[in-house]
Design an enzyme around this catalytic site. Structure first.
Site, PDB file in Angstrom:
ATOM      1  CG  HIS A   1      -1.813  -1.150   1.372  1.00 26.77           C
ATOM      2  ND1 HIS A   1      -2.974  -1.283   0.674  1.00 26.77           N
ATOM      3  CD2 HIS A   1      -1.709  -2.272   2.156  1.00 26.77           C
ATOM      4  CE1 HIS A   1      -3.566  -2.429   1.015  1.00 26.77           C
ATOM      5  NE2 HIS A   1      -2.807  -3.064   1.902  1.00 26.77           N
TER       6      HIS A   1
ATOM      7  CG  ASP B   1      -2.313  10.450  -4.575  1.00 25.53           C
ATOM      8  OD1 ASP B   1      -2.161  11.646  -4.244  1.00 25.53           O
ATOM      9  OD2 ASP B   1      -2.823  10.115  -5.664  1.00 25.53           O
TER      10      ASP B   1
ATOM     11  CG  HIS C   1      -6.201  14.300  -4.132  1.00 25.24           C
ATOM     12  ND1 HIS C   1      -7.483  14.225  -4.615  1.00 25.24           N
ATOM     13  CD2 HIS C   1      -5.576  13.192  -4.569  1.00 25.24           C
ATOM     14  CE1 HIS C   1      -7.636  13.100  -5.315  1.00 25.24           C
ATOM     15  NE2 HIS C   1      -6.480  12.453  -5.289  1.00 25.24           N
TER      16      HIS C   1
ATOM     17  CG  HIS D   1      -6.648   8.027  -3.345  1.00 27.46           C
ATOM     18  ND1 HIS D   1      -6.008   7.252  -4.277  1.00 27.46           N
ATOM     19  CD2 HIS D   1      -6.777   9.255  -3.889  1.00 27.46           C
ATOM     20  CE1 HIS D   1      -5.760   7.992  -5.362  1.00 27.46           C
ATOM     21  NE2 HIS D   1      -6.216   9.214  -5.152  1.00 27.46           N
ATOM     22  CB  CYS D   2      -4.310   3.095  -1.041  1.00 29.38           C
ATOM     23  SG  CYS D   2      -2.954   1.921  -1.238  1.00 29.38           S
TER      24      CYS D   2
ATOM     25  CG  HIS E   1      -5.305  -1.084  -2.989  1.00 33.80           C
ATOM     26  ND1 HIS E   1      -4.312  -1.236  -2.041  1.00 33.80           N
ATOM     27  CD2 HIS E   1      -5.199  -2.182  -3.797  1.00 33.80           C
ATOM     28  CE1 HIS E   1      -3.632  -2.359  -2.267  1.00 33.80           C
ATOM     29  NE2 HIS E   1      -4.155  -2.949  -3.345  1.00 33.80           N
TER      30      HIS E   1
ATOM     31  CG  MET F   1      -7.158   1.122   1.430  1.00 34.38           C
ATOM     32  SD  MET F   1      -5.495   0.455   1.138  1.00 34.38           S
ATOM     33  CE  MET F   1      -4.518   1.363   2.336  1.00 34.38           C
TER      34      MET F   1
ATOM     35  CG  HIS G   1     -30.741  17.508  -0.177  1.00 39.05           C
ATOM     36  ND1 HIS G   1     -31.140  18.720  -0.692  1.00 39.05           N
ATOM     37  CD2 HIS G   1     -31.765  17.084   0.612  1.00 39.05           C
ATOM     38  CE1 HIS G   1     -32.354  19.010  -0.240  1.00 39.05           C
ATOM     39  NE2 HIS G   1     -32.753  18.033   0.550  1.00 39.05           N
TER      40      HIS G   1
ATOM     41  CD  GLU H   1     -32.489  22.661  -4.895  1.00 37.54           C
ATOM     42  OE1 GLU H   1     -33.503  22.037  -4.558  1.00 37.54           O
ATOM     43  OE2 GLU H   1     -32.427  23.328  -5.956  1.00 37.54           O
ATOM     44  CB  THR H   2     -28.534  19.477  -4.042  1.00 35.35           C
ATOM     45  OG1 THR H   2     -29.812  19.073  -3.510  1.00 35.35           O
ATOM     46  CG2 THR H   2     -27.753  18.240  -4.445  1.00 35.35           C
TER      47      THR H   2
ATOM     48  CG  HIS I   1     -31.477  14.862  -3.474  1.00 36.74           C
ATOM     49  ND1 HIS I   1     -32.362  14.424  -4.442  1.00 36.74           N
ATOM     50  CD2 HIS I   1     -32.255  15.486  -2.557  1.00 36.74           C
ATOM     51  CE1 HIS I   1     -33.585  14.801  -4.135  1.00 36.74           C
ATOM     52  NE2 HIS I   1     -33.556  15.439  -2.993  1.00 36.74           N
TER      53      HIS I   1
END
Ligand SMILES: [Cu+2]
Ligand SMILES: [Cu+2]
Ligand SMILES: [Cu+2]
Ligand SMILES: [Cu+2]
Ligand SMILES: [Cu+2]
Ligand SMILES: [Cu+2]
Ligand SMILES: [Mg+2]
Ligand SMILES: [Mg+2]
Ligand SMILES: [Mg+2]
Ligand SMILES: [Mg+2]
Ligand SMILES: [Mg+2]
Ligand SMILES: [Mg+2]
Ligand SMILES: [Mg+2]
Ligand SMILES: [Mg+2]
Ligand SMILES: [Mg+2]
Lengths: 353, 353, 353
Positions: B96, B99, B101, B136-137, B147, B152, B257, B281-282, B308
């Site tokens: 594993h 990473d 971001h 994440h992996c 993964h 992950m 939502h 709303e969303t 939603h």
């Protein structure tokens, strides 16, 4: 659309310039800031129907603008007139046309440009809105989605006359621009689960239609083929360079991400009258649009540029590579301890959840 | 990525602080406004492979950061250095890595942190951009999506040093923060249509891959399991409290939502240098990103917080509950007449379409 | 939600006005700028269960607000109180309610309005946030997605008291407004691949549920039926008119595009406190929300307004037409040469890629 009764526009005073289109991800030479008054910018394009290999041993009866998927990126400035001569080669089987999302009226030009094999047409439109915009074939009815998912889309970039601006209205320049067109392909399988290959584009239609209507693509690729921008085909840049990534998807949503990088300035919907977003990890391109992201590379190395649905990126094909030369900066990131064995009897207890 | 030739960063003058990670939806204690100069913020994480029950009688051979899906939320301030010690337990089967971001270069740290079972590594990176970001992996090739959809992923929140700001640049505070990680699972079925259970993670791969590549998940859940944030596991808040919802999805788009509530201030792409949107709303989280929404609860009651796409929310699992105490405000909403029988022969005629 | 202990709101000083709802895409008469102080705006709606033909020979056991899919658009101003009388006809089979995304608390009113066949209820809520918002039925559990994909959604537009503003805060007016509700239907097929028709809504549930849970709709339509807004049913406007398109999708993402036109001002998330985006080729509506786009038609002709997943637009049904009268402007676009045969032996060589 019958426009024959309208008085012709007088464009006799405008200068003309002609650009030869180049194969994506490359972009024809252009000025970021317009060199003077609005001009007529001429382009020529051939429509080419041909079979292409979209993955190892997987074939598509493709339709293309100018032989490439995506079609070439055109670059003009706001206020310029685009004048396109479009040739439908006599070797083709099908009617085609072109719908410019940047244009106004007549289905984006689609209803004025429908050409049979062996025909040509000339369309001129004024680029009134700055931004990146999709163009695509749209010959009517179910031909529309079929031609698009067969490869017939590209993009145009309409630059503001004084160039790009950041979120505060300050000018920004780019050192390179790459054009990435993403496609969703719907290749049918036979009863053994193997991808089918067809004699010609017409023969491929019924099975392809059935896969299309299920809305799940068999392949999601950049620039027409799995691997078209990876390995030996990777993009190149240097540390400190600002790179503009223009990304279009004519049919299906996508979410570009540069692994290890960011969008410094991102126009998600691609329209330069809007202030760009900053610092994005991932941006979202709505199906049927083109967006733009500017990034200054701060570290050397191989970057992957992906559609961050990672299944689509890795398993279905939507991955590109950018190779960047330069010097590693340990202030931004440092491998404090390289991977090495540890003694689980003594170490890591404080790390237990 | 070989970074061994680069001069090490001098961080000897920086203060260090260590945070113990906590299980989502909870978030470790932190200051909203940075208490002083940038620091090195230390975290420790264990990678845990284990089977989990993602719905009643439905099992996933899961891979996790720190035992939970999603992995814990880390919180630092812009300009801080994140220093993570990552342990791949000797009881695991697989390689594993991680990473981020939020990080710059080396595939977000992925190429510097690939650990075999029984190995550990230490990565430090500078948090230069304020916002919420996925980690994440990403161990390479088809292991990446696998993964990730096996669990992950997690998120980090990089707060501006002076805290969050509204659309006009005024400071805003939150009383609570919840971290919701959404996952798309692809659990294979057997020939009877029952979900399959596997001996180990390796055995689950071929069938899972086939479901994954069809792009339609069997389950879409918050925090690793249908019902992990509903009923007895509901979130709690009080009327008048401002709650920050951090929502990540490492692979697939989602649209949070709050039923009966709103996003007062929403950073859809999660990056705090951008002005937030109001009154949503969303909101829409692109696959491979984390967003943030702030809401002040104005009414008591049980709120559902959902993706939603209501099929995904209700039938596939993407629902959480927030229980809010306080006093009902009839000015905002009043049941003028409770549901009661009416005489259709006389009433409702004016309501006919 | 038991709200019976809360003191009633005193609304005795407020003026009342009653609007009769009209069938989409039309919208009841309203002022763009509020004529005075906040009022109580009364509406009446009938819930109607009925079979509808969603495509030639394809039938849905539908559930509707007021007999139409989508339900009618309500228009009020920020600060107004909406007072809805909701009738569940005794001829219906099912329980229904209404959840307003514009409202605050009690699941948007859903927990205060659950009516059995033969019952009515009255709900009042204050429209505190300007924008376009979805309303939909949400009677609990798996009934929620089912009622929504069976047609039970609509929208409300809460205008700012002083009307709409552009990106610089200047007032903007519209000459027409159209309300387009997009629906994803999941019609089951029989063993021959033909769409099944059901005796009643209850009989349709098990098969429909199975299709729904696969997340791929059989139909994606505007206003309840393939072709409901094309051909003889097309929308109409004149050159120079500004048209506001309100577009809702209660369940699934969509990406509206006007072929040959643009979004001059677009509120993608529909909330008018946020500055609109300009010049969009395509905009993105998150499932469970309503957005708005304003366009001044500059050319005459027939425009197609589509969801720009072109498969969904053309093959699944999400297309509308707008017929615009006026005079063609060759400055914006000119057919310089109509399609005509060319001699490929001599012409087009410079156009070869
Ligand atoms: Cu074509
Ligand atoms: Cu288009
Ligand atoms: Cu892993
Ligand atoms: Cu990633
Ligand atoms: Cu209902
Ligand atoms: Cu809702
Ligand atoms: Mg303009
Ligand atoms: Mg934009
Ligand atoms: Mg492959
Ligand atoms: Mg920065
Ligand atoms: Mg606080
Ligand atoms: Mg943002
Ligand atoms: Mg279940
Ligand atoms: Mg908005
Ligand atoms: Mg049909």
């Amino acid at each position: 659309m019958d426009t024959s009764m309208a008085p012709p526009a007088d464009v006799s005073n405008l200068q003309r310039i002609k650009h030869k289109l180049v194969r994506p991800p490359m972009v024809h030479a252009h000025d970021e800031v317009a060199p003077g008054e609005p001009r007529i910018v001429e382009f020529e394009m051939q429509i080419v129907e041909k079979e292409i290999e979209v993955d190892d041993g997987v074939y598509l009866q493709a339709m293309t603008f100018h032989g490439s998927i995506p079609g070439p990126l055109m670059v003009v400035h706001e206020g310029d007139y685009v004048e396109l001569t479009l040739y439908n080669s006599p070797e083709n089987m099908l009617q085609h046309n072109i719908d410019f999302h940047a244009a106004t009226g007549a289905l984006g030009g689609g209803s004025l440009t429908l050409v049979n094999p062996g025909e040509k047409t000339v369309l001129r439109f004024k680029a009134t809105r700055p931004g990146t915009f999709v163009y695509h074939c749209a010959p009517g009815g179910p031909m529309i989605p079929w031609h698009v998912v067969s490869g017939m889309s590209g993009a145009i970039m309409v630059l503001p006359r004084d160039g790009l601006k950041d979120h505060e209205g300050n000018s920004v320049r780019y050192d390179r621009v790459f054009y990435i067109g993403e496609n969703d392909f719907y290749i049918p399988k036979d009863e053994n689960g193997d991808y089918k290959r067809f004699e010609d584009v017409g023969e491929s239609y019924p099975d392809t239609l059935e896969v299309m209507n299920g809305l799940i693509p068999s392949h999601v690729v950049f620039n027409g083929k799995v691997g078209s921008l990876t390995g030996d085909n990777a993009l190149h840049a240097s540390q400190g360079e600002k790179v503009l990534f223009v990304h279009s998807q004519a049919n299906r949503d996508t979410r570009p991400h540069l692994i290890g990088g960011h969008g410094d300035l991102v126009w998600e919907r691609g329209k330069f009258n809007n202030p760009p977003q900053r610092d994005l990890e991932t941006w979202f391109i709505a199906g049927g649009s083109a967006g733009a992201a500017l990034y200054e590379f701060l570290q050397p190395g191989v970057y992957a540029y992906v559609n961050h649905n990672l299944i689509e990126a890795v398993n279905l094909g939507a991955t590109a590579h950018v190779v960047v030369d330069g010097d590693w900066n340990n202030d931004l990131m440092e491998q404090v301890q390289a991977p090495a064995e540890y003694n689980a009897n003594y170490e890591g207890k404080t790390a237990l959840p």
